[in-house]
Design a protein around this motif. Structure first.
Motif, PDB file in Angstrom:
ATOM      1  N   ASP A 271       0.822  -1.217   0.000  1.00  0.00           N
ATOM      2  CA  ASP A 271       0.000   0.000   0.000  1.00  0.00           C
ATOM      3  C   ASP A 271       0.854   1.265   0.000  1.00  0.00           C
ATOM      4  O   ASP A 271       0.465   2.279  -0.577  1.00  0.00           O
ATOM      5  N   GLU A 272       2.012   1.209   0.671  1.00  0.00           N
ATOM      6  CA  GLU A 272       2.823   2.411   0.865  1.00  0.00           C
ATOM      7  C   GLU A 272       3.901   2.595  -0.203  1.00  0.00           C
ATOM      8  O   GLU A 272       4.628   3.583  -0.181  1.00  0.00           O
TER       9      GLU A 272
ATOM     10  N   PRO B 165       8.885   4.155  -2.318  1.00  0.00           N
ATOM     11  CA  PRO B 165       7.908   4.830  -1.448  1.00  0.00           C
ATOM     12  C   PRO B 165       7.035   5.811  -2.225  1.00  0.00           C
ATOM     13  O   PRO B 165       7.541   6.620  -3.015  1.00  0.00           O
ATOM     14  N   LYS B 166       5.714   5.745  -1.990  1.00  0.00           N
ATOM     15  CA  LYS B 166       4.800   6.694  -2.613  1.00  0.00           C
ATOM     16  C   LYS B 166       4.984   8.086  -2.007  1.00  0.00           C
ATOM     17  O   LYS B 166       4.845   9.096  -2.708  1.00  0.00           O
TER      18      LYS B 166
ATOM     19  N   SER C 203      15.320   5.334  -1.010  1.00  0.00           N
ATOM     20  CA  SER C 203      14.737   5.673  -2.311  1.00  0.00           C
ATOM     21  C   SER C 203      13.997   4.494  -2.920  1.00  0.00           C
ATOM     22  O   SER C 203      12.994   4.668  -3.620  1.00  0.00           O
ATOM     23  N   LYS C 204      14.483   3.279  -2.632  1.00  0.00           N
ATOM     24  CA  LYS C 204      13.805   2.077  -3.135  1.00  0.00           C
ATOM     25  C   LYS C 204      14.344   0.849  -2.409  1.00  0.00           C
ATOM     26  O   LYS C 204      15.418   0.889  -1.786  1.00  0.00           O
ATOM     27  N   THR C 205      13.584  -0.218  -2.482  1.00  0.00           N
ATOM     28  CA  THR C 205      13.997  -1.504  -1.918  1.00  0.00           C
ATOM     29  C   THR C 205      13.756  -2.580  -2.963  1.00  0.00           C
ATOM     30  O   THR C 205      12.659  -2.657  -3.533  1.00  0.00           O
TER      31      THR C 205
ATOM     32  N   ASP D 279      19.844   4.344  -0.731  1.00  0.00           N
ATOM     33  CA  ASP D 279      19.637   5.674  -0.164  1.00  0.00           C
ATOM     34  C   ASP D 279      19.070   6.627  -1.216  1.00  0.00           C
ATOM     35  O   ASP D 279      18.775   6.239  -2.352  1.00  0.00           O
ATOM     36  N   ALA D 280      18.936   7.908  -0.826  1.00  0.00           N
ATOM     37  CA  ALA D 280      18.317   8.899  -1.704  1.00  0.00           C
ATOM     38  C   ALA D 280      19.083   9.103  -3.001  1.00  0.00           C
ATOM     39  O   ALA D 280      18.507   9.503  -4.020  1.00  0.00           O
TER      40      ALA D 280
END
Length: 220
Positions: free
Chosen positions: A132-133, A156-157, A166-168, A186-187
């Motif tokens: 959802d997130e 992440p939304k 930033s992502k997984t 990371d970012a």
């Protein structure tokens, strides 16, 4: 990464080792949660070598042997680096034991009283919240530790959360629908932490004695 952080991470990763989920490019969060719940019922026990690499500052790699027996037994033991070798954590029902070989000290923790209910995490909710997130994209398949796995990317939304992660990327076993690897970025898109499970076995009949903690002689 300090010792306490590694120990906490190990506990979380042992719990994560029994996170079972399903995924295809078209699946909704509810469908994935449903697949996870169905597959979880078929897993009685699980063991593996967990390899965790931290890229924060100097690269550090930790190896640990982990075991899980549903619904409430886990064991993890650090193999390396040398300064953490022999650190053991055992959860058996409502009790958690942690042994620090450097201090020769044992810590016993009583987990929350759940009455007649076993102490379990709601993995279905965890997976649904993740879906959802995050914006989920299917990236195909890869080989991880000799096992074929689906590759999922979660972004992440909420843009504010991307300042930290930033992502997984998640690798899910195609046969057992089990999470067998993750990597967070990371970012700036640089890897932060990578976790991989090797030498995986499922339903091998792990004996309950593996989760009986014996206090080492002379330990406090």
């Amino acid at each position: 990464m300090n010792k306490q952080t590694k120990q906490i991470a190990a506990v979380l990763l042992v719990l994560a080792a029994v996170l079972i989920s399903g995924c295809t490019e078209q699946m909704s969060a509810d469908q994935i949660a449903s697949q996870m719940q169905a597959k979880q019922e078929s897993i009685e026990d699980f063991s593996a070598t967990m390899v965790m690499t931290s890229f924060a500052g100097e690269t550090e790699t930790t190896h640990a042997k982990i075991m899980t027996k549903m619904p409430d037994k886990t064991r993890s033991e650090f193999i390396d680096p040398a300064e953490f070798a022999g650190t053991v954590m055992v959860r058996n029902g409502s009790t958690m034991w942690m042994y620090d070989p450097v201090k020769n000290q044992v810590t016993k923790t009583k987990l929350p009283d759940m009455g007649d209910e076993p102490f379990e995490m709601d993995y279905t909710s965890i997976v649904k919240d993740l879906m959802d997130e995050n914006d989920i994209s299917y990236k195909g398949t890869e080989n991880v530790g000799g096992r074929s796995a689906y590759v999922i990317e979660a972004t992440p939304k909420d843009e504010s959360k991307r300042k930290f992660i930033s992502k997984t990327c998640v690798w899910i076993d195609r046969e057992n629908w089990m999470m067998i690897g993750t990597e967070m970025y990371d970012a700036d898109g640089n890897p932060m932490v990578k976790v991989e499970y090797r030498d995986i076995t499922f339903n091998s009949g792990i004996h309950d004695s593996e989760f009986i903690f014996e206090v080492p002689e002379g330990a406090e």
